[in-house]
Design a protein around this motif. Structure first.
Motif, PDB file in Angstrom:
ATOM      1  N   UNK A  80       0.828  -1.205   0.000  1.00  0.00           N
ATOM      2  CA  UNK A  80       0.000   0.000   0.000  1.00  0.00           C
ATOM      3  C   UNK A  80       0.860   1.252   0.000  1.00  0.00           C
ATOM      4  N   UNK A  81       1.842   1.286   0.888  1.00  0.00           N
ATOM      5  CA  UNK A  81       2.693   2.482   1.006  1.00  0.00           C
ATOM      6  C   UNK A  81       3.877   2.449   0.055  1.00  0.00           C
ATOM      7  N   UNK A  82       4.142   1.290  -0.536  1.00  0.00           N
ATOM      8  CA  UNK A  82       5.308   1.109  -1.409  1.00  0.00           C
ATOM      9  C   UNK A  82       6.578   1.532  -0.679  1.00  0.00           C
ATOM     10  N   UNK A  83       6.716   0.996   0.543  1.00  0.00           N
ATOM     11  CA  UNK A  83       7.894   1.247   1.367  1.00  0.00           C
ATOM     12  C   UNK A  83       8.656  -0.058   1.572  1.00  0.00           C
ATOM     13  N   UNK A  84       9.975   0.004   1.406  1.00  0.00           N
ATOM     14  CA  UNK A  84      10.816  -1.189   1.495  1.00  0.00           C
ATOM     15  C   UNK A  84      11.584  -1.217   2.814  1.00  0.00           C
ATOM     16  N   UNK A  85      11.647  -2.394   3.420  1.00  0.00           N
ATOM     17  CA  UNK A  85      12.447  -2.627   4.616  1.00  0.00           C
ATOM     18  C   UNK A  85      13.462  -3.715   4.312  1.00  0.00           C
ATOM     19  N   UNK A  86      14.725  -3.419   4.527  1.00  0.00           N
ATOM     20  CA  UNK A  86      15.751  -4.442   4.314  1.00  0.00           C
ATOM     21  C   UNK A  86      15.634  -5.522   5.382  1.00  0.00           C
ATOM     22  N   UNK A  87      15.651  -6.796   4.933  1.00  0.00           N
ATOM     23  CA  UNK A  87      15.534  -7.917   5.857  1.00  0.00           C
ATOM     24  C   UNK A  87      16.901  -8.523   6.159  1.00  0.00           C
ATOM     25  N   UNK A  88      17.678  -8.830   5.116  1.00  0.00           N
ATOM     26  CA  UNK A  88      19.018  -9.361   5.329  1.00  0.00           C
ATOM     27  C   UNK A  88      19.792  -9.338   4.020  1.00  0.00           C
ATOM     28  N   UNK A  89      21.086  -9.638   4.112  1.00  0.00           N
ATOM     29  CA  UNK A  89      21.970  -9.722   2.948  1.00  0.00           C
ATOM     30  C   UNK A  89      22.592 -11.116   2.908  1.00  0.00           C
ATOM     31  N   UNK A  90      22.946 -11.529   1.683  1.00  0.00           N
ATOM     32  CA  UNK A  90      23.474 -12.880   1.536  1.00  0.00           C
ATOM     33  C   UNK A  90      24.533 -12.903   0.449  1.00  0.00           C
ATOM     34  N   UNK A  91      25.532 -13.784   0.635  1.00  0.00           N
ATOM     35  CA  UNK A  91      26.694 -13.829  -0.259  1.00  0.00           C
ATOM     36  C   UNK A  91      26.478 -14.761  -1.442  1.00  0.00           C
ATOM     37  N   UNK A  92      25.380 -14.575  -2.169  1.00  0.00           N
ATOM     38  CA  UNK A  92      25.157 -15.253  -3.437  1.00  0.00           C
ATOM     39  C   UNK A  92      24.084 -14.474  -4.187  1.00  0.00           C
ATOM     40  N   UNK A  93      24.032 -14.691  -5.500  1.00  0.00           N
ATOM     41  CA  UNK A  93      22.977 -14.098  -6.300  1.00  0.00           C
ATOM     42  C   UNK A  93      21.675 -14.841  -5.999  1.00  0.00           C
ATOM     43  N   UNK A  94      20.659 -14.124  -5.524  1.00  0.00           N
ATOM     44  CA  UNK A  94      19.348 -14.716  -5.263  1.00  0.00           C
ATOM     45  C   UNK A  94      18.410 -14.256  -6.372  1.00  0.00           C
ATOM     46  N   UNK A  95      17.960 -15.225  -7.198  1.00  0.00           N
ATOM     47  CA  UNK A  95      17.160 -14.901  -8.368  1.00  0.00           C
ATOM     48  C   UNK A  95      15.668 -14.916  -8.134  1.00  0.00           C
ATOM     49  N   UNK A  96      15.221 -15.488  -7.020  1.00  0.00           N
ATOM     50  CA  UNK A  96      13.804 -15.501  -6.664  1.00  0.00           C
ATOM     51  C   UNK A  96      13.704 -15.885  -5.198  1.00  0.00           C
ATOM     52  N   UNK A  97      12.621 -15.434  -4.554  1.00  0.00           N
ATOM     53  CA  UNK A  97      12.447 -15.744  -3.141  1.00  0.00           C
ATOM     54  C   UNK A  97      10.976 -15.960  -2.843  1.00  0.00           C
ATOM     55  N   UNK A  98      10.691 -16.871  -1.883  1.00  0.00           N
ATOM     56  CA  UNK A  98       9.326 -17.065  -1.410  1.00  0.00           C
ATOM     57  C   UNK A  98       9.329 -17.054   0.111  1.00  0.00           C
ATOM     58  N   UNK A  99       8.185 -16.667   0.673  1.00  0.00           N
ATOM     59  CA  UNK A  99       8.010 -16.678   2.128  1.00  0.00           C
ATOM     60  C   UNK A  99       7.029 -17.778   2.487  1.00  0.00           C
TER      61      UNK A  99
END
Length: 310
Positions: free
Chosen positions: A150-169
């Motif tokens: 709704x607000x189009x606001x992003x919160x960083x969750x974490x960083x990782x040492x590989x290319x992540x091409x897709x993610x699911x929760x």
């Protein structure tokens, strides 16, 4: 075209079925698809702005959210390793577009940082949109965001040492699941009660599980309920050095507990220019008797193609 009464029934299903249950319905119906499935065109939605290179898509109500990478300087490959990489990172900008049902741009959220400008496949858990943004090269690094739609606001969750091409929760197990460049490796991260990743510092080598399937490279993935992930993607075949590539798209339903494919089926749909429909983002939702699919295969001047299958 779907009748008005049919559209109303689809809307009733979407409102009455919780997000996770709706995903499970999609998964069960995907399990019944075969290579002989008849996909019937419903409509197409021309997108009224430059889309760059779309990557992932979710649909919330009548609104589409599409991740995309705007490449300004393409990565340049090298015959020698550069810091352990086979190419430089190039330059670009990551986007999450908010698009109305007529294809108009409602908002554009810029994502990424420095050389991490390539968003991947995205997921929606009923509350937040999850988006990975990585360097545009394999074996690199990525940052994962949680976004309020709704607000189009992003919160960083974490960083990782590989290319992540897709993610699911996976809200059932409070876990995140990612795929690497070309979806050759699977990753699983655990979340604590506050939503923080507890094993984000674990090295990719220890955390990776090899993908046993080589049918397609996944472009976009969604949680499908009951510890499953639904991914769409493409593989290319080159019958000769001078021949144009043949692209075949497909759908994989994957068991998140061990990475095994539960069901795999090709999607024999192409645009007039020869692009497979699952080349870039895809979204599935249940209808009264089957599935409705939204595909966005083209770069820059895109169209959202809507199909139904029983």
């Amino acid at each position: 075209m779907v009748s008005k009464s049919g559209c109303m029934l689809i809307a009733v299903i979407a409102l009455a079925v919780p997000q996770t249950d709706s995903r499970a319905v999609v998964a069960e119906r995907v399990m019944k698809l075969t290579r002989d499935a008849v996909w019937k065109p419903v409509t197409s939605i021309p997108v009224g702005f430059p889309t760059y290179h779309p990557q992932g898509m979710v649909k919330i109500g009548d609104t589409f959210y599409v991740s995309s990478v705007e490449v300004k300087v393409p990565p340049k490959r090298s015959s020698q390793s550069i810091g352990g990489f086979d190419r430089d990172p190039g330059t670009g900008t990551g986007h999450l577009f908010k698009i109305d049902k007529a294809g108009n741009l409602l908002a554009d959220l810029v994502l990424g940082e420095g050389t991490m400008y390539h968003p991947g496949g995205i997921d929606y858990d009923g509350v937040d949109i999850w988006v990975p943004v990585a360097e545009y090269r394999p074996n690199s690094r990525a940052v994962v965001y949680r976004i309020n739609p709704e607000r189009m606001e992003a919160t960083e969750v974490f960083r990782f040492a590989d290319h992540i091409g897709a993610i699911v929760h996976n809200p059932d197990d409070h876990t995140l699941h990612g795929v690497s460049w070309g979806s050759r490796r699977f990753y699983r991260w655990t979340l604590d009660k506050s939503g923080r990743v507890t094993n984000g510092e674990t090295s990719p080598r220890k955390l990776a599980v090899l993908n046993p399937s080589h049918y397609v490279d996944y472009q976009d993935c969604k949680y499908a309920g009951r510890r499953r992930m639904l991914c769409t993607g493409v593989t290319e075949f080159r019958p000769g050095t001078a021949a144009a590539p043949f692209r075949l798209g497909g759908v994989d339903l994957i068991d998140l507990r061990d990475g095994r494919p539960l069901h795999q089926v090709p999607v024999a749909l192409w645009t007039d220019s020869g692009l497979d429909m699952t080349h870039n983002p895809a979204w599935f939702e249940p209808t009264v008797t089957g599935l409705r699919a939204y595909f966005m295969p083209e770069d820059n001047k895109s169209t959202i193609y809507v199909y139904e299958v029983n």
